[in-house]
Design a protein around this motif. Structure first.
Motif, PDB file in Angstrom:
ATOM      1  N   ARG A  28       0.823  -1.218   0.000  1.00 13.36           N
ATOM      2  CA  ARG A  28       0.000   0.000   0.000  1.00 13.36           C
ATOM      3  C   ARG A  28       0.854   1.264   0.000  1.00 13.36           C
ATOM      4  O   ARG A  28       0.522   2.242   0.667  1.00 13.36           O
ATOM      5  CB  ARG A  28      -0.935   0.042   1.215  1.00 13.36           C
ATOM      6  N   TYR A  37      -1.727  11.939  -2.988  1.00  7.20           N
ATOM      7  CA  TYR A  37      -2.757  10.928  -3.250  1.00  7.20           C
ATOM      8  C   TYR A  37      -4.124  11.463  -2.842  1.00  7.20           C
ATOM      9  O   TYR A  37      -5.099  11.363  -3.592  1.00  7.20           O
ATOM     10  CB  TYR A  37      -2.439   9.639  -2.486  1.00  7.20           C
ATOM     11  N   ARG A  41      -7.412  11.827  -5.079  1.00  2.17           N
ATOM     12  CA  ARG A  41      -8.569  11.023  -4.674  1.00  2.17           C
ATOM     13  C   ARG A  41      -9.827  11.877  -4.497  1.00  2.17           C
ATOM     14  O   ARG A  41     -10.947  11.376  -4.649  1.00  2.17           O
ATOM     15  CB  ARG A  41      -8.219  10.279  -3.379  1.00  2.17           C
ATOM     16  N   ASP A  77      -6.748  -2.693  -7.533  1.00  5.68           N
ATOM     17  CA  ASP A  77      -7.174  -3.401  -6.327  1.00  5.68           C
ATOM     18  C   ASP A  77      -7.396  -4.864  -6.676  1.00  5.68           C
ATOM     19  O   ASP A  77      -7.595  -5.205  -7.853  1.00  5.68           O
ATOM     20  CB  ASP A  77      -8.457  -2.782  -5.752  1.00  5.68           C
ATOM     21  N   TYR A 152     -14.678 -11.750  -0.006  1.00  2.00           N
ATOM     22  CA  TYR A 152     -15.415 -10.500  -0.267  1.00  2.00           C
ATOM     23  C   TYR A 152     -16.714 -10.765  -1.015  1.00  2.00           C
ATOM     24  O   TYR A 152     -17.752 -10.196  -0.691  1.00  2.00           O
ATOM     25  CB  TYR A 152     -14.548  -9.515  -1.064  1.00  2.00           C
ATOM     26  N   SER A 207      -4.670 -12.594   1.523  1.00  4.33           N
ATOM     27  CA  SER A 207      -4.646 -11.912   2.816  1.00  4.33           C
ATOM     28  C   SER A 207      -5.392 -12.661   3.909  1.00  4.33           C
ATOM     29  O   SER A 207      -4.949 -12.693   5.047  1.00  4.33           O
ATOM     30  CB  SER A 207      -5.241 -10.511   2.665  1.00  4.33           C
ATOM     31  N   HIS A 321       2.073  -5.843   6.711  1.00  2.00           N
ATOM     32  CA  HIS A 321       0.775  -5.645   6.047  1.00  2.00           C
ATOM     33  C   HIS A 321       0.813  -4.225   5.484  1.00  2.00           C
ATOM     34  O   HIS A 321       1.839  -3.555   5.576  1.00  2.00           O
ATOM     35  CB  HIS A 321      -0.371  -5.835   7.035  1.00  2.00           C
TER      36      HIS A 321
HETATM   37  O1  1CP Z   1       0.496   0.664  -3.247  1.00  2.00           O
HETATM   38  C1  1CP Z   1      -0.341  -0.253  -3.297  1.00  2.00           C
HETATM   39  O2  1CP Z   1      -0.178  -1.323  -2.701  1.00  2.00           O
HETATM   40  C2  1CP Z   1      -1.565   0.045  -4.095  1.00  2.00           C
HETATM   41  C3  1CP Z   1      -2.300  -1.041  -4.777  1.00  2.00           C
HETATM   42  C4  1CP Z   1      -3.240  -1.870  -3.883  1.00  2.00           C
HETATM   43  C5  1CP Z   1      -3.076  -3.209  -3.534  1.00  2.00           C
HETATM   44  C6  1CP Z   1      -1.873  -4.083  -3.792  1.00  2.00           C
HETATM   45  C7  1CP Z   1      -4.500  -1.447  -3.372  1.00  2.00           C
HETATM   46  C8  1CP Z   1      -5.067  -0.118  -3.502  1.00  2.00           C
HETATM   47  N1  1CP Z   1      -5.118  -2.533  -2.805  1.00  2.00           N
HETATM   48  C9  1CP Z   1      -4.267  -3.608  -2.871  1.00  2.00           C
HETATM   49  C10 1CP Z   1      -4.515  -4.976  -2.438  1.00  2.00           C
HETATM   50  C11 1CP Z   1      -5.698  -5.287  -1.607  1.00  2.00           C
HETATM   51  N2  1CP Z   1      -6.955  -4.746  -1.635  1.00  2.00           N
HETATM   52  C12 1CP Z   1      -5.715  -6.338  -0.653  1.00  2.00           C
HETATM   53  C13 1CP Z   1      -4.546  -7.236  -0.395  1.00  2.00           C
HETATM   54  C14 1CP Z   1      -3.572  -6.566   0.531  1.00  2.00           C
HETATM   55  C15 1CP Z   1      -4.067  -6.378   1.924  1.00  2.00           C
HETATM   56  O3  1CP Z   1      -4.307  -7.363   2.592  1.00  2.00           O
HETATM   57  O4  1CP Z   1      -4.219  -5.205   2.304  1.00  2.00           O
HETATM   58  C16 1CP Z   1      -6.980  -6.382  -0.084  1.00  2.00           C
HETATM   59  C17 1CP Z   1      -7.454  -7.327   1.000  1.00  2.00           C
HETATM   60  C18 1CP Z   1      -7.779  -5.376  -0.704  1.00  2.00           C
HETATM   61  C19 1CP Z   1      -9.186  -5.073  -0.447  1.00  2.00           C
HETATM   62  C20 1CP Z   1      -9.319  -3.646  -0.060  1.00  2.00           C
HETATM   63  N3  1CP Z   1      -9.375  -2.621  -0.968  1.00  2.00           N
HETATM   64  C21 1CP Z   1      -9.313  -3.096   1.234  1.00  2.00           C
HETATM   65  C22 1CP Z   1      -9.245  -3.895   2.539  1.00  2.00           C
HETATM   66  C23 1CP Z   1     -10.583  -3.991   3.180  1.00  2.00           C
HETATM   67  C24 1CP Z   1     -10.598  -4.957   4.346  1.00  2.00           C
HETATM   68  O5  1CP Z   1     -11.175  -6.055   4.210  1.00  2.00           O
HETATM   69  O6  1CP Z   1     -10.038  -4.614   5.400  1.00  2.00           O
HETATM   70  C25 1CP Z   1      -9.391  -1.696   1.096  1.00  2.00           C
HETATM   71  C26 1CP Z   1      -9.414  -0.668   2.173  1.00  2.00           C
HETATM   72  C27 1CP Z   1      -9.429  -1.418  -0.306  1.00  2.00           C
HETATM   73  C28 1CP Z   1      -9.418  -0.089  -0.949  1.00  2.00           C
HETATM   74  C29 1CP Z   1      -8.091   0.335  -1.433  1.00  2.00           C
HETATM   75  N4  1CP Z   1      -7.300  -0.405  -2.297  1.00  2.00           N
HETATM   76  C30 1CP Z   1      -6.138   0.279  -2.569  1.00  2.00           C
HETATM   77  C31 1CP Z   1      -6.214   1.540  -1.860  1.00  2.00           C
HETATM   78  C32 1CP Z   1      -5.183   2.622  -1.917  1.00  2.00           C
HETATM   79  C33 1CP Z   1      -7.432   1.560  -1.160  1.00  2.00           C
HETATM   80  C34 1CP Z   1      -7.979   2.708  -0.328  1.00  2.00           C
HETATM   81  C35 1CP Z   1      -8.832   3.499  -1.253  1.00  2.00           C
HETATM   82  C36 1CP Z   1      -9.173   4.866  -0.801  1.00  2.00           C
HETATM   83  O7  1CP Z   1      -8.440   5.818  -1.144  1.00  2.00           O
HETATM   84  O8  1CP Z   1     -10.229   5.028  -0.173  1.00  2.00           O
END
Ligand code: 1CP
Length: 345
Positions: A28, A37, A41, A77, A152, A207, A321
């Motif tokens: 992330r 960012y 956003r 994502d 999910y 994850s 993480h």
């Molecule tokens: O720099 C990076 O890593 C950006 C690319 C990236 C990656 C590799 C994002 C952007 N998401 C992910 C992977 C991801 N997404 C995972 C696997 C990694 C982990 O365990 O964190 C998972 C489970 C998700 C699902 C997801 N998408 C969540 C988690 C929700 C939960 O169950 O707790 C969230 C918060 C998102 C949204 C998201 N994805 C990425 C970002 C930057 C965001 C936040 C978006 C925002 O600005 O609101």
């Protein structure tokens, strides 16, 4: 602007070749802790950001420029390839993925279509092509693994205990297998397309699979993971990283898959994994919450992890993480410098 000399330290570490210093990137690393960012956003939804190639390129490159990390990870994502196969998903700020049409029956599974990357995710391919022309570090492509994606789409959003997911798995094994096959095939096609477009490594995020014990992992999950990873190995040649949270009890299962790198969360030390006999490259595993501690504590813990990682070739520094939005950019800049300077040969 001419491209700087290509820094392949991360790829060398994936292949267990000696490196001049320990490479580092952060899960992330593109996200809300960056003022830039947050500004972008405000203008776009999450999916707009990742689906407009110019914006995706900018957001992916930002941490490389800002933090000096040794790898970039595509801004997308794990939900990205699910939309075109029929999952109605949106990313809610502060929540994560929310799904309007959860999968609950065999019929719901049947309705999911198969991914055609060129037609369904052309923006991913275009962004990767643009990025690999510009970046001076490797670009990591990624995908979610079937269990984590299923969690999910069955729960309808983030979950704490995965009851519905596991309930589906235990009570509808045929539908579950059909779902694993569909998500597995999607993952293979999606990662192949990313690699073909230029991604120099891929990370598979499983994850939440730590919710299963080892015997269930072996029975319900290992076959599809084997299919995904072995197909990628047969058809491509980039390093494959597998990461999960709270998966210390599954490390032997992970190790049996033909992956190159295993990502560890903070619960399992590098030393413990080595003592278990894991010889693959390891990636991790500073607790991301520690980034909110005073610098002296961060430094002490990072050095302790690096000391363990440097014991043999094949180690990549990362967090256990993803980064939290509360982290300061300066803390990460300092940490990246520390990793590079402390491990310089
Ligand atoms: O720099 C990076 O890593 C950006 C690319 C990236 C990656 C590799 C994002 C952007 N998401 C992910 C992977 C991801 N997404 C995972 C696997 C990694 C982990 O365990 O964190 C998972 C489970 C998700 C699902 C997801 N998408 C969540 C988690 C929700 C939960 O169950 O707790 C969230 C918060 C998102 C949204 C998201 N994805 C990425 C970002 C930057 C965001 C936040 C978006 C925002 O600005 O609101």
């Amino acid at each position: 602007m001419p491209k700087r000399p290509f820094n392949d330290t991360f790829l060398k570490a994936c292949r267990q070749e000696p490196t001049e210093y320990i490479p580092v990137w952060y899960m992330r690393q593109a996200g809300r802790y960056q003022p830039e960012y947050r500004q972008i956003r405000q203008k776009y939804s999450f999916f707009e950001m990742s689906e407009i190639p110019e914006v995706c390129v900018e957001v992916t490159s930002l941490p490389v420029k800002q933090l000096g990390v040794d790898a970039a990870i595509l801004f997308a994502d794990i939900m990205t390839p699910l939309k075109p196969i029929g999952i109605n998903v949106e990313i809610r700020s502060g929540v994560g993925p929310v799904i309007a049409n959860p999968v609950r029956t065999a019929h719901d599974v049947e309705k999911l279509s198969s991914l055609q990357p060129e037609q369904d995710v052309p923006f991913v391919i275009e962004a990767i092509q643009k990025l690999t022309k510009q970046l001076s570090v490797p670009l990591i492509g990624f995908a979610g693994a079937p269990f984590t994606l299923a969690s999910y789409i069955i729960e309808g959003g983030p979950s704490k205990n995965y009851h519905k997911t596991k309930g589906f798995m235990y009570s509808q094994p045929q539908a579950w297998n059909a779902l694993m096959e569909k998500l597995g095939d999607m993952t293979i096609k999606y990662l192949q397309a990313q690699i073909q477009a230029g991604a120099q490594a891929v990370q598979i995020f499983d994850s939440w699979v730590g919710a299963l014990h080892a015997a269930d992992y072996h029975h319900y999950i290992a076959p599809i993971m084997w299919k995904i990873v072995s197909t990628l190995k047969e058809t491509t040649s980039v390093p494959i990283i597998l990461f999960g949270i709270g998966t210390g009890h599954l490390l032997k299962e992970f190790d049996q898959l033909p992956v190159d790198v295993i990502g560890l969360d903070w619960r399992t030390s590098i030393q413990t994994a080595r003592q278990m006999g894991i010889q693959k490259t390891l990636q991790g595993n500073l607790d991301p919450s520690l980034l909110l501690a005073p610098w002296e504590l961060i430094e002490k813990e990072a050095k302790a992890i690096l000391d363990q990682g440097m014991e043999q070739p094949g180690y990549i520094f990362n967090l256990g993480h993803g980064l939290y939005p509360e982290v300061q950019v300066e803390t990460l800049q300092r940490l990246t410098e520390l990793v590079h300077n402390y491990t310089q040969k």
